[in-house]
Design an enzyme around this catalytic site. Structure first.
Site, PDB file in Angstrom:
ATOM      1  N   GLU A  84      -9.880   5.874   6.728  1.00  0.00           N
ATOM      2  CA  GLU A  84      -8.452   6.159   6.712  1.00  0.00           C
ATOM      3  C   GLU A  84      -8.009   7.375   5.902  1.00  0.00           C
ATOM      4  OE1 GLU A  84      -8.048   2.014   5.357  1.00  0.00           O
ATOM      5  OE2 GLU A  84      -6.272   1.973   6.610  1.00  0.00           O
ATOM      6  N   ARG A 127       0.833  -1.213   0.000  1.00  0.00           N
ATOM      7  CA  ARG A 127       0.000   0.000   0.000  1.00  0.00           C
ATOM      8  C   ARG A 127       0.861   1.254   0.000  1.00  0.00           C
ATOM      9  NH1 ARG A 127      -5.431   1.699   0.473  1.00  0.00           N
ATOM     10  NH2 ARG A 127      -6.149  -0.442   0.382  1.00  0.00           N
TER      11      ARG A 127
HETATM   12  N1  MTE Z   1     -12.642   5.382  14.142  1.00  0.00           N
HETATM   13  C1  MTE Z   1     -12.733   5.104  15.462  1.00  0.00           C
HETATM   14  N2  MTE Z   1     -13.526   5.863  16.218  1.00  0.00           N
HETATM   15  N3  MTE Z   1     -12.034   4.079  16.022  1.00  0.00           N
HETATM   16  C2  MTE Z   1     -11.187   3.295  15.274  1.00  0.00           C
HETATM   17  O1  MTE Z   1     -10.568   2.365  15.799  1.00  0.00           O
HETATM   18  N4  MTE Z   1     -10.246   2.832  13.040  1.00  0.00           N
HETATM   19  C3  MTE Z   1      -9.926   3.388  11.731  1.00  0.00           C
HETATM   20  C4  MTE Z   1     -11.146   4.047  11.096  1.00  0.00           C
HETATM   21  N5  MTE Z   1     -11.791   4.913  12.024  1.00  0.00           N
HETATM   22  C5  MTE Z   1     -11.068   3.573  13.873  1.00  0.00           C
HETATM   23  C6  MTE Z   1     -11.850   4.635  13.346  1.00  0.00           C
HETATM   24  C7  MTE Z   1      -9.398   2.397  10.790  1.00  0.00           C
HETATM   25  S1  MTE Z   1      -7.775   1.959  10.902  1.00  0.00           S
HETATM   26  C8  MTE Z   1     -10.165   1.837   9.807  1.00  0.00           C
HETATM   27  S2  MTE Z   1      -9.513   0.779   8.678  1.00  0.00           S
HETATM   28  C9  MTE Z   1     -11.606   2.137   9.699  1.00  0.00           C
HETATM   29  O2  MTE Z   1     -12.050   3.023  10.719  1.00  0.00           O
HETATM   30  C10 MTE Z   1     -12.364   0.834   9.783  1.00  0.00           C
HETATM   31  O3  MTE Z   1     -13.722   1.026   9.803  1.00  0.00           O
HETATM   32  P1  MTE Z   1     -14.595   1.257   8.474  1.00  0.00           P
HETATM   33  O4  MTE Z   1     -14.025   0.398   7.409  1.00  0.00           O
HETATM   34  O5  MTE Z   1     -15.943   0.881   8.891  1.00  0.00           O
HETATM   35  O6  MTE Z   1     -14.453   2.711   8.140  1.00  0.00           O
HETATM   36 MO1  MOS Z   2      -7.330   0.042   9.381  1.00  0.00          MO
HETATM   37  S1  MOS Z   2      -5.311   0.297   9.477  1.00  0.00           S
HETATM   38  O1  MOS Z   2      -7.201  -0.753   7.832  1.00  0.00           O
HETATM   39  O2  MOS Z   2      -7.511  -1.253  10.485  1.00  0.00           O
END
Ligand code: MTE
Ligand code: MOS
Length: 780
Positions: free
Chosen positions: A733, A331
């Site tokens: 992200e 990535r």
């Molecule tokens: N938001 C919160 N509040 N807590 C989290 O741990 N993780 C992030 C993001 N936002 C996270 C977050 C990460 S690393 C990812 S990959 C995505 O949320 C995963 O959730 P989604 O695919 O439903 O967006």
């Molecule tokens: Mo998010 S780093 O893809 O869990």
């Protein structure tokens, strides 16, 4: 329940306004529980009778041969019921997700300070921890030389994954022929996920050789598999559940496994419930985090700042094992281009093996580390030729005819130009640039800086088969709805979005839909909730399930109301055919009596993806998410302190499923990325290899005080051109890359301390020390 004879059919004169359940701001389904303390995290689950507590004895040395563990002495400690070592693992001693190089408990070799060597199981947590803390005393090992930095490891060819190369055109020739050339070396540090709920697993034996494990994890299916392997069991003997995490941020994608495995092995062996909850310091010492990266680059460019050729080495600090380092590097390589056309490019990724924690996923998953490099390069080019870095960025943007990425995917529906133009205008960029220059000319100590950086982020797992999801929707005879899907809730609002999708499909208010805990015995073979794909994948799967139920209800509704099935409107808690309507609840009750199936599964697989992992070529992404941010900072050149005065963000989430949640994600990601680049510094002792910054006393995550004083976040409201769930885009992200603008604004402020066209050697994180060093360097 309504008897069919009572079925009320309403008649209205005008069709009422539709009540969409998506595209509207809704509170997080558990917000009221989060704030009242009622939300159940794993440590809040009422403990079953006879629960024991585990703690981990950690390696006191960075590298060595394990000679012995004095298990007898450990067993004699107060409250200790059992001590487990690698020899007690009935199945495979591995918790590594891809490459099986990650022991659950050390076996023969000690690989980093903090590596779990044994587990103590005791009657209470304090006693378990006391015995675990005697590791130094009871572990006998022969030390070996340790390699603690990625540079050192790379120099001696010590790596956890084979090198990866991604190239197009002839970069070396293009650089040699270019009118200008810039060579550089730079590094960015890692970052601790700092989820508020630490790693925890609670394993409960079930009848007939089975286990139920409550695990704070982004990847219940993988936990299930790894536990089964560690026990030498089949997957159907293990059920993993996760109601919610108190944050994951990538840190619980693979690395929750060690805790699940230890709790499971102990529970199985002792036939007692076992909980393993480690404290913050141990969490820092045991688990890995964002990979720090070292870079070496050469670029050739024209007098206008257009890149003609670029060569770059990216060396990531993987720690002692592979974990997810290969996909993280993939990535990174696929995001070095960020928003820019690179006609000739040659990238080399190396995953260095060091005697430190094994680094893993963290929001952005290598994407930030790849894109940050090109942003530093462009900033350097701009300073070298004396142009506003924004202009140089715009000149390098992907555009018609120059829109194929180095990995062969076309950048379709490219929003970066119009989005940036709009942000330049709404942020008043040019006027503020002039105003800041005037301020700096008369302010010797305080300097202001400004920067705009763009984001293009590819959405989908880079591994095609992971892009699938399943869901179950149950409609009960009272019209209430329960949805279960393969994704996990970590605070991002996934359950809320999925419930909205289901509510929308069935035309009921979202309050009528509840999402249940993720559970491997419900939806099987799920992917990690990661790569920001949670709502894209699970939203579509849940929509599929709800749609099937709607389609089964339609013939009945059409029969009751008259009219064609495809003219029915499911909305506002009723089903309408022209002016006639029946309540959803009444329709469902009737359907039950008619023996119509009121629950369904749903499935989704993202279309159009292909990826050649060996050549790093293909179409890995369903679409791109775009964004841009302008940050303005104030730097105190006497103390090195910095402050973000204002940040303007314009971010593309397609047609938002829930604008309030999306804005929350953008704000959170921005501040989290800002922390990575300004205050969160990881320091390992150069001799012993102990991570010195293993608590909030020394490791500085951003607080509410560090947020931009004036924070203006707007969504770029345009439907996704790709057929995603309700034309939304993933948001988890991509916005983590927005605060590159903060780092580069600090660099801009530091540049104001030096001569024209100076290029400050600013490190990241730009801590006060780093800022002072850079100020000294440009003043010298
Ligand atoms: N938001 C919160 N509040 N807590 C989290 O741990 N993780 C992030 C993001 N936002 C996270 C977050 C990460 S690393 C990812 S990959 C995505 O949320 C995963 O959730 P989604 O695919 O439903 O967006
Ligand atoms: Mo998010 S780093 O893809 O869990």
């Amino acid at each position: 329940m309504n008897k069919p004879a009572d079925l009320p059919i309403g008649v209205t004169a005008d069709a009422p306004a539709l009540q969409p359940q998506v595209g509207v701001s809704r509170a997080h389904e558990a917000a009221h529980l989060h704030v009242s303390g009622e939300a159940v995290y794993i440590d809040d689950i009422a403990e079953a009778h006879g629960t024991l507590h585990a703690a981990l004895g950690l390696s006191p040395i960075a590298h060595g041969t394990l000679v012995s563990i004095d298990v007898e002495q450990l067993r004699r400690q107060p409250g200790v019921v059992a001590v487990l070592t690698a020899a007690d693992i009935p199945g495979e001693n591995n918790c590594g997700p891809l490459v099986h190089d990650d022991p659950i408990l050390a076996d023969g070799e000690l690989r980093y300070v903090g590596q779990p060597v044994y587990a103590v199981i005791a009657t209470d947590r304090e006693l378990a921890r006391r015995a675990a803390a005697m590791a130094k005393q009871f572990i006998v090992a022969t030390p070996l030389p340790a390699v603690l930095t990625a540079r050192e490891a790379h120099a001696i060819g010590q790596c956890v994954i084979p090198p990866m190369h991604l190239a197009r055109g002839d970069a070396a020739a293009a650089i040699a022929a270019a009118p200008h050339r810039l060579d550089g070396e730079w590094a960015v540090g890692g970052q601790e996920q700092f989820y508020l709920e630490g790693q925890i697993s609670y394993a409960l034996p079930q009848e007939n050789q089975a286990l139920l494990i409550h695990c704070s994890t982004q990847h219940p299916s993988e936990m299930q598999q790894l536990v089964a392997h560690a026990l030498g069991w089949q997957s159907h003997q293990v059920t993993v559940q996760c109601r919610r995490m108190g944050g994951g941020f990538g840190g619980k994608e693979s690395q929750s496994a060690l805790f699940a495995c230890v709790a499971a092995i102990a529970a199985q062996r002792l036939r007692r419930p076992v909980k393993l909850r480690i404290d913050r310091d141990d969490d820092f010492l045991v688990t890995g985090r964002r990979h720090g990266f070292d870079y070496r680059w050469s670029v050739g460019f024209d007098p206008e700042g257009r890149i003609l050729g670029a060569e770059i080495d990216l060396i990531s600090n993987c720690g002692h094992s592979a974990d997810l380092s290969a996909p993280v590097m993939a990535r990174a390589l696929c995001h070095f281009d960020n928003a820019y056309w690179l006609p000739n490019v040659s990238m080399h990724g190396y995953g260095a093996k060091t005697h430190t924690q094994s680094n893993t996923a963290f929001r952005g998953f290598g994407g930030p580390q790849g894109a940050l490099a090109i942003e530093m390069i462009l900033d350097g080019i701009a300073r070298r030729i004396g142009l506003d870095p924004l202009l140089v960025r715009q000149r390098n943007f992907y555009r018609e005819g120059q829109d194929v990425t180095p990995y062969g995917q076309r950048v379709e529906d490219n929003l970066i130009g119009p989005l940036t133009d709009r942000l330049i205008e709404t942020s008043g960029y040019h006027a503020r640039r002039a105003e800041i220059a005037a301020f700096n000319a008369t302010s010797p100590v305080l300097k202001r800086g400004l920067a705009l950086t763009p984001v293009k982020f590819g959405i989908s797992f880079n591994v095609v088969h992971l892009n699938q999801a399943g869901a179950l929707v149950h409609v009960y005879t009272d019209g209430s709805v329960l949805v279960n899907h393969g994704g996990t809730e970590m605070g991002q609002g996934l359950n809320t979005k999925v419930a909205q999708v289901v509510a929308h499909e069935l035309g009921v208010p979202v309050s009528q839909v509840r999402a249940s805990a993720t559970d491997t015995s419900k939806v099987a073979n799920t992917s990690a909730t990661a790569a920001s794909t949670g709502s894209d994948l699970n939203g579509k799967a849940a929509q599929d399930a709800a749609r099937k139920i709607r389609q089964r209800l339609a013939p009945l509704a059409a029969r009751l109301l008259g009219g064609a099935e495809d003219a029915l409107v499911f909305d506002g808690g009723e089903v309408r055919a022209g002016a006639r309507a029946v309540g959803f609840k009444e329709l469902v009750a009737k359907a039950y009596l008619e023996r119509i199936q009121l629950w369904s599964d749903g499935f989704y697989a993202t279309p159009g993806l292909h990826w050649d992992r060996a050549k790093l070529q293909g179409n890995p992404f369903f679409y791109y998410a775009f964004g841009a941010a302008v940050a303005e900072v104030l730097v105190d050149t006497l103390t090195g302190e910095t402050r973000v005065l204002r940040a303007d963000v314009l971010h593309d989430v397609g047609q938002s499923l829930n604008p309030a949640l999306d804005i929350g994600q953008v704000e959170g990601a921005f501040v989290q990325g800002q922390g990575w680049l300004t205050s969160e510094e990881l320091v390992w002792h150069p001799q012993t290899g102990l991570l010195l910054t293993h608590a909030p006393s020394t490791y500085k995550i951003p607080t509410a005080n560090d947020m931009p004083r004036d924070f203006r976040v707007a969504l770029y409201d345009a439907p996704n051109a790709a057929d995603s769930i309700h034309r939304s885009k993933a948001v988890g992200e991509p916005p983590l890359l927005l605060p590159f603008s903060v780092l580069l604004a600090i660099k801009d402020a530091v540049a104001a301390c030096g001569p024209q066209r100076c290029d400050p050697p600013l490190r990241a994180p730009a801590t006060p020390e780093a800022v002072l060093d850079a100020v000294d360097a440009v003043r010298a």
